[in-house]
Design an enzyme around this catalytic site. Sequence first.
Site, mmCIF file in Angstrom:
data_model
loop_
_atom_site.group_PDB
_atom_site.id
_atom_site.type_symbol
_atom_site.label_atom_id
_atom_site.label_comp_id
_atom_site.label_asym_id
_atom_site.label_seq_id
_atom_site.Cartn_x
_atom_site.Cartn_y
_atom_site.Cartn_z
ATOM 1 N N MET A 296 15.724 -58.438 2.913
ATOM 2 C CA MET A 296 15.920 -57.014 3.250
ATOM 3 C C MET A 296 16.645 -56.826 4.583
ATOM 4 S SD MET A 296 12.012 -55.973 4.032
ATOM 5 C CE MET A 296 10.977 -57.018 5.056
ATOM 6 N N LYS B 123 5.578 -50.369 0.814
ATOM 7 C CA LYS B 123 4.129 -50.364 0.996
ATOM 8 C C LYS B 123 3.694 -51.589 1.786
ATOM 9 C CE LYS B 123 -0.104 -51.080 -1.541
ATOM 10 N NZ LYS B 123 -0.140 -52.537 -1.401
ATOM 11 N N HIS C 1 4.648 -52.270 8.738
ATOM 12 C CA HIS C 1 3.632 -52.607 9.765
ATOM 13 C C HIS C 1 3.662 -54.098 10.137
ATOM 14 C CE1 HIS C 1 -0.160 -53.945 7.266
ATOM 15 N NE2 HIS C 1 0.932 -54.501 6.808
HETATM 16 N N1 SAH Z 1 4.613 -54.309 -0.751
HETATM 17 C C1 SAH Z 1 3.713 -55.310 -1.261
HETATM 18 C C2 SAH Z 1 3.701 -56.614 -0.442
HETATM 19 C C3 SAH Z 1 3.424 -56.421 1.026
HETATM 20 S S1 SAH Z 1 3.310 -57.973 1.907
HETATM 21 C C4 SAH Z 1 2.319 -54.725 -1.366
HETATM 22 O O1 SAH Z 1 1.960 -53.840 -0.624
HETATM 23 O O2 SAH Z 1 1.536 -55.205 -2.194
HETATM 24 C C5 SAH Z 1 4.895 -58.078 2.631
HETATM 25 C C6 SAH Z 1 5.964 -58.588 1.691
HETATM 26 O O3 SAH Z 1 7.187 -58.710 2.423
HETATM 27 C C7 SAH Z 1 5.709 -59.989 1.119
HETATM 28 O O4 SAH Z 1 5.736 -59.941 -0.283
HETATM 29 C C8 SAH Z 1 6.847 -60.823 1.684
HETATM 30 O O5 SAH Z 1 7.279 -61.872 0.830
HETATM 31 C C9 SAH Z 1 7.914 -59.779 1.876
HETATM 32 N N2 SAH Z 1 8.990 -60.153 2.798
HETATM 33 C C10 SAH Z 1 8.852 -60.758 4.006
HETATM 34 N N3 SAH Z 1 10.054 -60.925 4.577
HETATM 35 C C11 SAH Z 1 10.982 -60.408 3.717
HETATM 36 C C12 SAH Z 1 12.410 -60.274 3.744
HETATM 37 N N4 SAH Z 1 13.101 -60.720 4.790
HETATM 38 N N5 SAH Z 1 13.030 -59.681 2.688
HETATM 39 C C13 SAH Z 1 12.309 -59.229 1.626
HETATM 40 N N6 SAH Z 1 10.958 -59.329 1.546
HETATM 41 C C14 SAH Z 1 10.302 -59.909 2.578
#
Ligand code: SAH
Length: 362
Positions: free
Chosen positions: A250, A263, A267
């Site tokens: 991302m 979601k 944070h």
């Molecule tokens: N939105 C989901 C997961 C939250 S945990 C929920 O609430 O259930 C945070 C998520 O960010 C994880 O799945 C992790 O793999 C993802 N993440 C971390 N760094 C990222 C990046 N650079 N690009 C895309 N996703 C990422």
Amino acid sequence: MVLTENGHQCSDQASSGLLDAQLDLYWNTFAVIKSMAFKSALDLRIADAIHHHGGAATVADIATTVSLHPSKIPCLRRLMRVLTVSGIFSVSGEENVYELTPASRLLVGSKNLAAIMSMILHPTLVVPFLGVGDWFRRETAADGDKTCIFKQAHGESLWELADRDAAFDALINDGMVSDSRFIMDVVVREHGEELFGGVGSLLDLAGGLGAAAQAISKGFPEVRCSVMDLGHVVAKAPRGTNVEYVAGDMFESVPLADAIFLKWVLHDWGDEDCVKILKNCKKAIPPRDAGGKVIIMDIVVGAGPSDQKHREVQALFDMYIMFVNGIERDEQEWKKVFMEAGFSGYKIMPVLGFRSIIEVYP
Ligand code: SAH
């Protein structure tokens, strides 16, 4: 001490103040024992055992169901006393029959929160907190100290460990799925129309295994839902659902969509990183008058019910998320990030207990 006519009384008051203060210290220190008692209930699946007995069970019933050695029954009774005092179970009758409370009812059934609670209480995530004092003493480097509390303990970031260790990855992903299944039920039922009505396509960004996107797609089949997450997460995504999965970073770029759902993502990141993520989101959505928006589900510190328990959980969550260099933001802190990323407005809906939903408009 000067003895006066009422000197005796003064000294009693002073002593009782001291004893209350002592109690406060023990009460705070033993919060960890309360957590560990709860962890053992999760490990032993005591809520399942009570549920299995029709929702009411004696210590002997529980011991049999969770396969305890009979020599441990007296200790189980003591564990159950702690779990009753802390409101996880209730007890009644001369024979001490234990029942589920509203809290432990959320540990059984198909949309239970056992996995997210077990994740939080897993040693890999608990141990870093023993080093918080040391971490505070370290200098923050001029380029921003990237060594978070987690990395200080494990030598790599949480996302690096998840990439390398399949069991840890599963712990995180399953925890997130359990939270999403639970909370998205409420979101779709109570606020779905307002959030997702009329949306053509929605991207669940950093959506993990996509439980939130699946819930939205089920409630609103006309919304085309997709999920983007890191490659190692998307590789484990379920097949054959209505949700499309995209692997990516991302911070690099974000696929086009009418609405982007975030979601429990922002944070995890400091302001600078959040601004980068949100700028990429802004590039991916249409203008406000064409329905473009970002939907965030996270804590807004100070929003929602103002009782002690809500306030305490928000403050604790903020301290907790510090372990990955994350932050729980109050309204002003959120606003600053939104404005820096070039958004024009936002609406906070403090409707999810200690968490809120925020709509952000380009
Ligand atoms: N939105 C989901 C997961 C939250 S945990 C929920 O609430 O259930 C945070 C998520 O960010 C994880 O799945 C992790 O793999 C993802 N993440 C971390 N760094 C990222 C990046 N650079 N690009 C895309 N996703 C990422």
